[in-house]
Write a protein that holds these residues in place. Structure first.
Motif, mmCIF file in Angstrom:
data_model
loop_
_atom_site.group_PDB
_atom_site.id
_atom_site.type_symbol
_atom_site.label_atom_id
_atom_site.label_comp_id
_atom_site.label_asym_id
_atom_site.label_seq_id
_atom_site.Cartn_x
_atom_site.Cartn_y
_atom_site.Cartn_z
ATOM 1 N N UNK A 215 0.836 -1.197 0.000
ATOM 2 C CA UNK A 215 0.000 0.000 0.000
ATOM 3 C C UNK A 215 0.877 1.255 0.000
ATOM 4 N N UNK A 216 1.886 1.277 0.874
ATOM 5 C CA UNK A 216 2.792 2.426 0.921
ATOM 6 C C UNK A 216 3.565 2.548 -0.391
ATOM 7 N N UNK A 217 3.873 1.402 -0.993
ATOM 8 C CA UNK A 217 4.556 1.416 -2.288
ATOM 9 C C UNK A 217 3.768 2.156 -3.343
ATOM 10 N N UNK A 218 2.431 2.066 -3.271
ATOM 11 C CA UNK A 218 1.604 2.796 -4.228
ATOM 12 C C UNK A 218 1.770 4.304 -4.053
ATOM 13 N N UNK A 219 1.896 4.765 -2.806
ATOM 14 C CA UNK A 219 2.108 6.196 -2.559
ATOM 15 C C UNK A 219 3.440 6.652 -3.141
ATOM 16 N N UNK A 220 4.471 5.833 -2.957
ATOM 17 C CA UNK A 220 5.793 6.155 -3.518
ATOM 18 C C UNK A 220 5.716 6.198 -5.043
ATOM 19 N N UNK A 221 5.048 5.196 -5.623
ATOM 20 C CA UNK A 221 4.928 5.120 -7.073
ATOM 21 C C UNK A 221 4.125 6.290 -7.625
ATOM 22 N N UNK A 222 3.055 6.664 -6.922
ATOM 23 C CA UNK A 222 2.230 7.786 -7.371
ATOM 24 C C UNK A 222 3.025 9.080 -7.389
ATOM 25 N N UNK A 223 3.866 9.279 -6.379
ATOM 26 C CA UNK A 223 4.690 10.493 -6.381
ATOM 27 C C UNK A 223 5.682 10.452 -7.535
ATOM 28 N N UNK A 224 6.265 9.282 -7.797
ATOM 29 C CA UNK A 224 7.205 9.171 -8.913
ATOM 30 C C UNK A 224 6.519 9.438 -10.237
ATOM 31 N N UNK A 225 5.249 9.045 -10.335
ATOM 32 C CA UNK A 225 4.490 9.194 -11.572
ATOM 33 C C UNK A 225 3.949 10.610 -11.723
ATOM 34 N N UNK A 226 3.287 11.123 -10.679
ATOM 35 C CA UNK A 226 2.618 12.420 -10.767
ATOM 36 C C UNK A 226 3.315 13.520 -9.978
ATOM 37 N N UNK A 227 3.730 13.193 -8.767
ATOM 38 C CA UNK A 227 4.276 14.217 -7.878
ATOM 39 C C UNK A 227 5.497 14.905 -8.446
ATOM 40 N N UNK A 228 6.371 14.122 -9.078
ATOM 41 C CA UNK A 228 7.565 14.713 -9.672
ATOM 42 C C UNK A 228 7.176 15.719 -10.752
ATOM 43 N N UNK A 229 6.173 15.353 -11.566
ATOM 44 C CA UNK A 229 5.727 16.261 -12.630
ATOM 45 C C UNK A 229 5.130 17.550 -12.062
ATOM 46 N N UNK A 230 4.454 17.434 -10.902
ATOM 47 C CA UNK A 230 3.762 18.579 -10.326
ATOM 48 C C UNK A 230 4.687 19.512 -9.554
ATOM 49 N N UNK A 231 5.649 18.931 -8.818
ATOM 50 C CA UNK A 231 6.393 19.730 -7.845
ATOM 51 C C UNK A 231 7.878 19.901 -8.153
ATOM 52 N N UNK A 232 8.429 19.086 -9.034
ATOM 53 C CA UNK A 232 9.867 19.143 -9.288
ATOM 54 C C UNK A 232 10.106 19.435 -10.760
ATOM 55 N N UNK A 233 11.256 19.964 -11.072
ATOM 56 C CA UNK A 233 11.613 20.258 -12.467
ATOM 57 C C UNK A 233 12.895 19.522 -12.802
ATOM 58 N N UNK A 234 13.083 19.344 -14.100
ATOM 59 C CA UNK A 234 14.268 18.638 -14.550
ATOM 60 C C UNK A 234 14.180 18.331 -16.024
#
Length: 379
Positions: free
Chosen positions: A353-372
């Motif tokens: 379950x926690x892995x899904x949160x990590x994966x979701x951030x890698x999928x969406x969170x990075x796009x929303x909050x980080x640049x690169x």
């Protein structure tokens, strides 16, 4: 060696007439695509097409629903394509395109059917109604059919905008959310058939419905359904194999997390008499993570090769790359402890379950909050 050859011969001998007809149709379709659209393909794309044909044939042999899914979606897509007559304006004028077979119409129907499927799966689970769950499964299959059809038609539509615009529809958040929903649903339907239980559907369809909800919001708020030319960084054949492999990983990780939620509820005595045995839920969770990890590993390697070609280095510690590594290490640790330490039970479920949160951030969170270097994927 002789034993392996004997097993292979026996396996091929078990194929019936329908298997060979199906495989022949797949290869014939690949040859048609090569002859009809080969002028638009480079050598890598032709190789991908020729490798896809035996892969799809094998998939249809080992999972029988594929024997009707592939021909049906191909037929519907071709009907839609011929309706266009070479102009996108036909999508506003012709009945079949306007209401059913243009990419946007088919994908909207997909969204509706996935949401209805979720409702019926939950009605079936809470009310112990096998008929409601059966309706949920059929609606889920219907959503898959229309979603795949919509993606194929969208691929063609991109070429109507111009041969330099045309591309496989996996290049932005709108398209990959559709891909995520379809992959997750298809893996779930496989496990549903394999374990002969529809009681997991209520949980897995929740994550698909959430993806569909985001997709609808994104379509309205950002006009995301419009087909856009590829940005230079995505104008590569690597995209055609890297992105699907990545989303097989994302989809199966999400499936495992939702099955883990079902495990935790059953273990706590909630809906315990309505859910499959803990052993079944645990096995689905393990198999989904194993498949996802294998494909995510392949995707990471392909991404590194693509990065070397596009940016001159295999790894640059870009935020997207860093979080992809975190996801990979998370599931590598889960599988290592499972295989070596016998990881089971509540810890394994909570970890998924926690892995899904990590994966979701890698999928969406990075796009929303980080640049690169991957900033073209921002919301």
């Amino acid at each position: 060696m002789k034993a392996n050859n004997s097993m292979a011969q026996t396996w091929f001998a078990q194929r019936d007439l329908y298997d060979w007809v199906y495989a022949s149709a797949i290869f014939a379709g690949a040859m048609f695509a090569l002859l009809r659209f080969g002028a638009y393909m480079d050598g890598y794309e032709k190789a991908i097409l020729l490798c896809a044909a035996p892969s799809f044939a094998w998939l249809g042999w080992v999972w029988r629903p594929m024997r009707w899914l592939f021909p049906l979606t191909a037929a519907l897509a071709l009907i839609g394509i011929f309706q266009y007559g070479g102009t996108l304006e036909a999508a506003k004028q012709r009945f079949l395109l306007k209401w059913f077979l243009s990419s946007q119409s088919a994908i909207l129907w997909m969204a509706v059917l996935f949401c209805l499927s979720t409702v019926f799966y939950w009605i079936g689970l809470l009310g112990r109604s096998e008929s409601a769950q059966a309706i949920g499964a059929r609606l889920c299959w219907g959503a898959v059919v229309l979603g795949v059809t919509g993606m194929l038609v969208r691929w063609y539509e991109s070429y109507l905008l111009g041969s330099d615009v045309g591309h496989i529809p996996i290049s932005n958040l709108y398209e990959v959310f559709i891909l995520f929903a379809l992959i997750t649903a298809m893996f779930y339907l496989h496990y549903e058939s394999y374990y002969q239980t529809r009681q997991m559907g209520a949980f897995v369809l929740l994550i698909i419905a959430a993806a569909v909800g985001f997709l609808l919001w994104y379509t309205v708020a950002r006009d995301a359904a419009e087909i856009q030319p590829l940005v230079p960084a995505l104008q590569s054949w690597w995209m055609k194999i890297h992105v699907p492999a990545n989303f097989i990983g994302y989809g199966t990780f999400a499936l495992a997390a939702m099955v883990a939620c079902a495990w935790l509820l059953k273990n706590a005595g909630i809906l315990a008499d309505r859910l499959p045995p803990l052993e079944v839920l645990d096995d689905v969770m393990y198999k989904a993570i194993s498949v996802g990890f294998a494909f995510f590993t392949i995707a990471t390697i392909l991404g590194a090769l693509w990065a070397a070609e596009a940016w001159g280095g295999y790894w640059s510690w870009d935020p997207k790359e860093t979080w992809a590594l975190i996801v990979w290490l998370n599931y590598a640790a889960w599988l290592h402890l499972r295989l070596v330490g016998g990881l089971r039970g509540k810890l394994a479920a909570w970890w998924a379950v926690i892995g899904l949160l990590v994966t979701t951030f890698a999928f969406l969170g990075v796009n929303m909050f980080l640049s690169g270097l991957h900033s073209y994927g921002k919301l």
